[in-house]
Design a protein around this motif. Structure first.
Motif, PDB file in Angstrom:
ATOM      1  N   ASN A  22      38.974  37.021  33.987  1.00 31.76           N
ATOM      2  CA  ASN A  22      37.603  36.893  34.458  1.00 31.76           C
ATOM      3  C   ASN A  22      36.761  36.154  33.434  1.00 31.76           C
ATOM      4  OD1 ASN A  22      36.011  38.859  32.699  1.00 31.76           O
ATOM      5  ND2 ASN A  22      37.681  40.154  33.463  1.00 31.76           N
ATOM      6  N   LYS A  79      30.585  39.012  36.756  1.00 29.59           N
ATOM      7  CA  LYS A  79      31.873  38.485  36.313  1.00 29.59           C
ATOM      8  C   LYS A  79      32.547  37.837  37.511  1.00 29.59           C
ATOM      9  CE  LYS A  79      33.085  41.748  32.604  1.00 29.59           C
ATOM     10  NZ  LYS A  79      32.731  40.795  31.545  1.00 29.59           N
ATOM     11  N   TYR A 128      36.271  36.692  38.918  1.00 28.71           N
ATOM     12  CA  TYR A 128      37.699  36.909  38.683  1.00 28.71           C
ATOM     13  C   TYR A 128      38.518  35.777  39.298  1.00 28.71           C
ATOM     14  CZ  TYR A 128      36.298  41.593  37.367  1.00 28.71           C
ATOM     15  OH  TYR A 128      35.706  42.649  36.734  1.00 28.71           O
TER      16      TYR A 128
END
Ligand SMILES: *Cc1c(COP(=O)(O)O)cnc(C)c1O
Length: 718
Positions: free
Chosen positions: A198, A205, A207
């Motif tokens: 990530n 965040k 990923y």
């Protein structure tokens, strides 16, 4: 270190005796081995063509009785065994060029980062030249036994499919990759969960999971953000190439650079060479600095360390063409990183800042140049232009002392050579000629090929291109919804006897695809000469946001539609690696008319030359080095123009003169009793002999190793 599982998603039900066809379909080695392709073709030729030469799709659809049949055919089994032997030998060889010459560096790793990789048309995660070069780089690295891994993205919607309306306007349509039919191997942990990394983007965040593509001995790792963990918007982040949305673009580049480093760490791969192919991946340098700062190294010292094994290749000779972001966007995306690097905002911005006529921006090549010790352009002239362009970064130096060298691009010969040309080379050059693709000695044996044999192959390849155009036009017509004029434009009137010129590339204005239309009357007279007719095939996409590029396509399309051009101008839609291969192998002359010196290198002309197609081009990029006065033709010379109009005028005059006085007569006249144009054949052998070795990626990747990678490897040890 956790265990990484790699399991091919598709399982095929194949007879035991030929079970390894499945394994073969998941290693792109087959792309540059005609014998491997022949196995699928021998089983079911119509299906092989129908699935566009995609072995995974082929094995999923092939009828069991056809498989059972070949298991009883000695000819097939012999071929199968030979291919598998060759494959095993290739994969296991301990005597590659790298191992022979750099034995001490076997344990090193070179990481090669690129925004796009063009390996085969069935894995359409590329847009054009940059991607093809990256793909060819990996293939050659595999051939040479280099310890290299690639890092990039799998774009679920690839680039785009091109359609041309009746009025010549480029329309784009989207498609989705079918993950069951492309050679992607998911990387899983021991619990069967996808390996993920990530990166921090504003307020969240993002990923990405990781897929592996086997390119011979080289592993390519492709990231993909289409995961439940991400918001719907972020799931789309890696869906397309070259978005115009700056937020998407910078997020992609953060994921490529920062996320890419994290992918390698996760896989326990710790490269000693970090190669940024163009500036898109330059954030990788920042991530590497951040790692060191986190472990207690001062920013300045960390930068010095990281620089020592970073390699940067620039591809852009035009300042405006450089990948760049407004400073406010950098603030938005990197504010969290300043403290991590122990930098103030201004110190951070300074890493990529450039002042241009339109203001200040953060320029990715600036960042890459500042944070790499090895830097190169992609042709000799591009080197000169780049040193001038980036002189401001090294104000203490004169132009020619700016520390940017050049390694001229090349092509992967095995990928681009036509099957029939390949067999000629096997017979007359060396059975394993591809292992010596950069050996000028070996290529001198081209002169041993009898004229009638090489000419027969040339004629065959033009027929094959003709059939392809005719069949595509027929399908269009049958499918309905097309105006007859679109069917004519796509080559229904093409025939295999006329001198045929190919012009295919991205439709950017500097490429001047419309140059040949500038004196329209002269063009019409030239192509319609009943005794010496000429066909011209155009192909290529314009970036969806490039209105001037689309206007050029329209201008060409209108000429293509014009009855006065007699169906002798053709526009082949949806340029991709398949169309490129047919064109660079099938036409007689490869035309390239960029406005010098804007073509950094160009590679399609190299593909043409390898197949005995004669280049007729501006002395820009690679052709300025490849042309020797008798292995093709030039347009213009080394003159620098300040007035583009004057340049166009001079070039267009020479373009017509050379065609009318040299090229067309040489093709049609002075033929032997059996119809072979002797002078032409001499020239085409000359182009194969001289351009073949010089513009192979075998030569190119060796140079990257000898001149750049080795320095970075040595630096990593001291
Ligand atoms: C080779 C190739 C290119 C690059 O060719 P240029 O000479 O740089 O224009 C672009 N697209 C495809 C599909 C290619 O095969």
């Amino acid at each position: 270190m956790e265990e990484i599982r790699r399991k091919t998603p598709a399982s095929f039900s194949l007879p035991r005796r030929i079970q390894r066809l499945g394994e073969l379909s998941y290693n792109l080695w087959w792309v540059w081995n005609h014998d491997a392709q022949a196995l699928y073709r021998m089983i079911d030729k119509p299906l092989w063509d129908m699935v566009s030469h995609n072995p995974i799709a082929f094995l999923q659809q092939v009828q069991r009785p056809l498989l059972n049949k070949v298991v009883n055919e000695t000819a097939f089994l012999d071929k199968y065994d030979a291919v598998m032997d060759k494959f095993d030998h290739y994969m296991q060889s301990q005597e590659t060029w790298f191992e022979t010459n750099y034995d001490d560096y076997r344990k090193d790793t070179i990481a090669y980062f690129s925004f796009e990789f063009g390996l085969h048309e069935s894995l359409p995660v590329y847009a054009g030249g940059l991607g093809i070069l990256s793909g060819d780089h990996l293939k050659a690295a595999s051939d040479l036994g280099m310890p290299l891994v690639g890092v990039g993205f799998v774009y679920k919607q690839g680039y785009f499919k091109q359609k041309i309306t009746e009025d010549g306007w480029q329309e784009t349509s989207n498609f989705y990759l079918n993950f069951n039919e492309i050679p992607l191997i998911p990387l899983m942990d021991q619990d069967g969960k996808p390996i993920m990394v990530n990166v921090d983007l504003p307020g969240r965040k993002v990923y990405a999971r990781v897929w592996q593509v086997n390119v011979g001995r080289v592993n390519l790792y492709l990231m993909d953000s289409d995961l439940e963990e991400n918001s719907p918007n972020d799931r789309q982040l890696t869906s397309r190439l070259y978005s115009n949305d700056l937020d998407v673009r910078i997020s992609q580049e953060i994921l490529l650079g920062v996320g890419g480093v994290r992918v390698l760490r996760k896989l326990d791969i710790n490269p000693t060479v970090w190669h940024m192919n163009e500036g898109h991946s330059a954030f990788l340098a920042l991530e590497r600095v951040r790692e060191l700062v986190e472990s207690g190294v001062e920013f300045e010292a960390a930068t010095q360390l990281v620089k020592r094994n970073n390699v940067f290749t620039t591809h852009t000779p035009v300042p405006a063409g450089n990948d760049q972001f407004p400073i406010w966007l950098i603030d938005k995306y990197f504010a969290h990183m300043w403290p991590q690097l122990n930098l103030t905002r201004d110190e951070f911005v300074e890493l990529g800042r450039q002042t241009q006529t339109w203001g200040e921006s953060f320029v990715m090549p600036v960042l890459a140049l500042k944070l790499s010790e090895q830097r190169n352009a992609v042709s000799e002239l591009h080197g000169i232009v780049s040193r001038k362009m980036w002189n401001w970064l090294w104000p203490q130096y004169a132009d020619d002392e700016v520390p940017i060298g050049h390694i001229t691009n090349g092509i992967h010969t095995g990928t681009w050579v036509a099957r029939q040309m390949d067999s000629l080379f096997q017979r007359y050059l060396d059975p394993n000629w591809q292992d010596y693709a950069d050996d000028t000695e070996m290529w001198s044996r081209v002169d041993l090929i009898p004229d009638h044999e090489i000419w027969a192959v040339r004629r065959h390849l033009k027929r094959k291109l003709t059939v392809f155009c005719n069949e595509r036009a027929r399908k269009m017509w049958q499918q309905g919804g097309f105006h007859p004029v679109q069917v004519v434009a796509s080559g229904v009137l093409m025939e295999p006897y006329s001198l045929t010129i190919g012009f295919a590339r991205r439709f950017a204005t500097y490429k001047r695809a419309n140059l040949i239309l500038r004196d329209y009357e002269r063009l019409i007279n030239m192509i319609n000469n009943a005794r010496m007719p000429v066909q011209i095939i155009f192909s290529g996409k314009a970036h969806p946001a490039d209105e001037p590029g689309k206007l050029i396509i329209q201008q060409i399309y209108r000429a293509v539609k014009d009855a006065k051009t007699g169906g002798r101008l053709i526009f082949l839609e949806d340029y991709d690696m398949n169309v490129a291969r047919l064109l660079v192998q099938g036409v007689d002359v490869w035309l390239n008319t960029p406005r010098r010196p804007n073509e950094a290198s160009g590679t399609s002309g190299m593909k043409a030359a390898l197949n005995g197609v004669l280049n007729f081009s501006v002395l820009d990029g690679w052709w300025r080095e490849g042309y020797n006065g008798k292995n093709g033709w030039s347009i213009g010379d080394d003159t620098e123009y300040h007035d583009p109009n004057q340049q166009d005028e001079a070039d267009v005059r020479e373009l017509y003169d050379t065609l009318e006085n040299d090229i067309i007569p040489m093709y049609y006249q002075s033929r032997t009793p059996d119809g072979i144009p002797g002078e032409w054949v001499k020239r085409l052998k000359d182009t194969i002999r001289t351009n073949g070795p010089q513009f192979s990626t075998r030569r190119m990747v060796k140079e990257y190793m000898d001149e750049m990678y080795i320095n970075a490897m040595k630096n990593a040890r001291s």
